[in-house]
Design a protein around this motif. Structure first.
Motif, PDB file in Angstrom:
ATOM      1  N   LEU A  56       0.820  -1.208   0.000  1.00 10.84           N
ATOM      2  CA  LEU A  56       0.000   0.000   0.000  1.00 10.84           C
ATOM      3  C   LEU A  56       0.856   1.261   0.000  1.00 10.84           C
ATOM      4  O   LEU A  56       0.539   2.235  -0.693  1.00 10.84           O
ATOM      5  CB  LEU A  56      -0.938  -0.001   1.207  1.00 10.84           C
ATOM      6  CG  LEU A  56      -2.107  -0.982   1.144  1.00 10.84           C
ATOM      7  CD1 LEU A  56      -2.857  -0.997   2.468  1.00 10.84           C
ATOM      8  CD2 LEU A  56      -3.028  -0.622   0.008  1.00 10.84           C
ATOM      9  N   MET A  57       1.936   1.248   0.740  1.00 13.58           N
ATOM     10  CA  MET A  57       2.824   2.410   0.763  1.00 13.58           C
ATOM     11  C   MET A  57       3.490   2.612  -0.591  1.00 13.58           C
ATOM     12  O   MET A  57       3.591   3.737  -1.083  1.00 13.58           O
ATOM     13  CB  MET A  57       3.876   2.261   1.864  1.00 13.58           C
ATOM     14  CG  MET A  57       3.309   2.453   3.257  1.00 13.58           C
ATOM     15  SD  MET A  57       4.512   2.223   4.580  1.00 13.58           S
ATOM     16  CE  MET A  57       5.812   3.331   4.116  1.00 13.58           C
ATOM     17  N   MET A  58       3.932   1.535  -1.224  1.00 13.14           N
ATOM     18  CA  MET A  58       4.567   1.647  -2.539  1.00 13.14           C
ATOM     19  C   MET A  58       3.574   2.145  -3.584  1.00 13.14           C
ATOM     20  O   MET A  58       3.911   2.993  -4.417  1.00 13.14           O
ATOM     21  CB  MET A  58       5.151   0.297  -2.968  1.00 13.14           C
ATOM     22  CG  MET A  58       6.385  -0.121  -2.191  1.00 13.14           C
ATOM     23  SD  MET A  58       7.721   1.073  -2.335  1.00 13.14           S
ATOM     24  CE  MET A  58       8.136   0.876  -4.040  1.00 13.14           C
ATOM     25  N   ALA A  59       2.336   1.649  -3.546  1.00 21.05           N
ATOM     26  CA  ALA A  59       1.316   2.097  -4.497  1.00 21.05           C
ATOM     27  C   ALA A  59       1.013   3.578  -4.281  1.00 21.05           C
ATOM     28  O   ALA A  59       0.863   4.343  -5.242  1.00 21.05           O
ATOM     29  CB  ALA A  59       0.049   1.259  -4.348  1.00 21.05           C
ATOM     30  N   SER A  60       0.947   4.005  -3.037  1.00 18.89           N
ATOM     31  CA  SER A  60       0.688   5.415  -2.741  1.00 18.89           C
ATOM     32  C   SER A  60       1.832   6.296  -3.216  1.00 18.89           C
ATOM     33  O   SER A  60       1.615   7.362  -3.793  1.00 18.89           O
ATOM     34  CB  SER A  60       0.478   5.619  -1.240  1.00 18.89           C
ATOM     35  OG  SER A  60      -0.623   4.875  -0.800  1.00 18.89           O
ATOM     36  N   ILE A  61       3.050   5.857  -2.982  1.00 19.63           N
ATOM     37  CA  ILE A  61       4.223   6.643  -3.384  1.00 19.63           C
ATOM     38  C   ILE A  61       4.300   6.748  -4.903  1.00 19.63           C
ATOM     39  O   ILE A  61       4.553   7.829  -5.453  1.00 19.63           O
ATOM     40  CB  ILE A  61       5.518   6.038  -2.788  1.00 19.63           C
ATOM     41  CG1 ILE A  61       5.541   6.257  -1.278  1.00 19.63           C
ATOM     42  CG2 ILE A  61       6.763   6.628  -3.441  1.00 19.63           C
ATOM     43  CD1 ILE A  61       6.643   5.519  -0.556  1.00 19.63           C
ATOM     44  N   VAL A  62       4.075   5.638  -5.601  1.00 18.68           N
ATOM     45  CA  VAL A  62       4.136   5.655  -7.071  1.00 18.68           C
ATOM     46  C   VAL A  62       3.047   6.555  -7.641  1.00 18.68           C
ATOM     47  O   VAL A  62       3.297   7.375  -8.534  1.00 18.68           O
ATOM     48  CB  VAL A  62       4.032   4.220  -7.632  1.00 18.68           C
ATOM     49  CG1 VAL A  62       3.801   4.230  -9.127  1.00 18.68           C
ATOM     50  CG2 VAL A  62       5.274   3.430  -7.290  1.00 18.68           C
ATOM     51  N   SER A  63       1.801   6.437  -7.148  1.00 22.12           N
ATOM     52  CA  SER A  63       0.718   7.261  -7.686  1.00 22.12           C
ATOM     53  C   SER A  63       0.933   8.737  -7.363  1.00 22.12           C
ATOM     54  O   SER A  63       0.697   9.607  -8.206  1.00 22.12           O
ATOM     55  CB  SER A  63      -0.638   6.782  -7.163  1.00 22.12           C
ATOM     56  OG  SER A  63      -0.696   6.908  -5.768  1.00 22.12           O
ATOM     57  N   LEU A  65       3.634  10.013  -9.726  1.00 19.86           N
ATOM     58  CA  LEU A  65       3.123  10.236 -11.077  1.00 19.86           C
ATOM     59  C   LEU A  65       2.275  11.496 -11.158  1.00 19.86           C
ATOM     60  O   LEU A  65       2.347  12.241 -12.136  1.00 19.86           O
ATOM     61  CB  LEU A  65       2.315   9.028 -11.541  1.00 19.86           C
ATOM     62  CG  LEU A  65       3.124   7.793 -11.926  1.00 19.86           C
ATOM     63  CD1 LEU A  65       2.206   6.628 -12.216  1.00 19.86           C
ATOM     64  CD2 LEU A  65       3.986   8.095 -13.136  1.00 19.86           C
ATOM     65  N   MET A  66       1.470  11.757 -10.144  1.00 19.44           N
ATOM     66  CA  MET A  66       0.669  12.980 -10.145  1.00 19.44           C
ATOM     67  C   MET A  66       1.548  14.227 -10.096  1.00 19.44           C
ATOM     68  O   MET A  66       1.285  15.218 -10.780  1.00 19.44           O
ATOM     69  CB  MET A  66      -0.316  12.969  -8.964  1.00 19.44           C
ATOM     70  CG  MET A  66      -1.490  12.044  -9.165  1.00 19.44           C
ATOM     71  SD  MET A  66      -2.781  12.242  -7.949  1.00 19.44           S
ATOM     72  CE  MET A  66      -2.060  11.449  -6.529  1.00 19.44           C
ATOM     73  N   ILE A  67       2.590  14.179  -9.309  1.00 17.88           N
ATOM     74  CA  ILE A  67       3.494  15.334  -9.218  1.00 17.88           C
ATOM     75  C   ILE A  67       4.221  15.551 -10.537  1.00 17.88           C
ATOM     76  O   ILE A  67       4.332  16.684 -11.018  1.00 17.88           O
ATOM     77  CB  ILE A  67       4.488  15.149  -8.046  1.00 17.88           C
ATOM     78  CG1 ILE A  67       3.747  15.259  -6.721  1.00 17.88           C
ATOM     79  CG2 ILE A  67       5.627  16.158  -8.115  1.00 17.88           C
ATOM     80  CD1 ILE A  67       4.581  14.895  -5.510  1.00 17.88           C
TER      81      ILE A  67
END
Length: 117
Positions: free
Chosen positions: A8-15, A18-20
Motif C-alpha cells: 500500500l505504501m509503494m502504491a501510494s508513493i508511485v501514484s 506520477l501525479m506530481i
C-alpha cells in the motif's frame, strides 16, 4: 500483514509521484481564458439557465422510462417460464401487469398524457 502495508505504501508513493510529475510537465496554464469558461453544447453560458420547460414533456419521458424498464423486467420472466411453477409465475405476471395498467389509467384519468400548452 507487513507485505500488505509495504504494498500500500509503494502504491501510494508511485501514484503520488506520477501525479506530481504530470503536474510539473503539463503545458496547460491555469489562467487560460479560452479554457476557463464552461462549455455548454455550443450555447452561450452567460444567458439565462432558466428557460421555459414543458412539464408534460417531462411526464411523458418518465412514462416512457417506466414502460421501457417494464419490458426489461418482463423479457427475463418469459425465459424463466420453463423452470418455474406456472401458478406462481402467472400470479406474479398478472400482479406486475395490473400495477402497470393501474398506473397508466391513473395518469390518463388525471390528464397527464394530454399534450397541451
Amino acid at each position: 500483514m507487513f507485505k500488505l502495508i509495504v504494498s500500500l505504501m509503494m502504491a501510494s508513493i508511485v501514484s503520488l509521484g506520477l501525479m506530481i510529475v504530470c503536474t510539473i510537465i503539463s503545458k496547460s496554464t491555469i489562467l487560460d481564458r479560452e479554457k476557463m469558461p464552461p462549455f455548454e453544447c455550443g450555447f452561450d453560458p452567460k444567458s439565462s439557465a432558466r428557460t421555459p420547460f414543458s412539464l408534460q414533456f417531462f411526464l411523458i419521458a418518465i412514462l416512457f422510462l417506466i414502460f421501457d424498464i417494464e419490458i426489461a423486467i418482463i423479457l427475463p420472466m418469459i425465459i424463466t417460464l420453463k423452470i418455474s411453477n406456472i401458478t406462481s409465475w402467472m400470479f406474479t405476471m398478472i400482479i406486475f401487469i395490473m400495477i402497470l395498467i393501474l398506473g397508466l389509467y391513473y395518469e390518463w384519468k388525471n390528464g397527464m398524457l394530454e399534450w397541451t400548452f
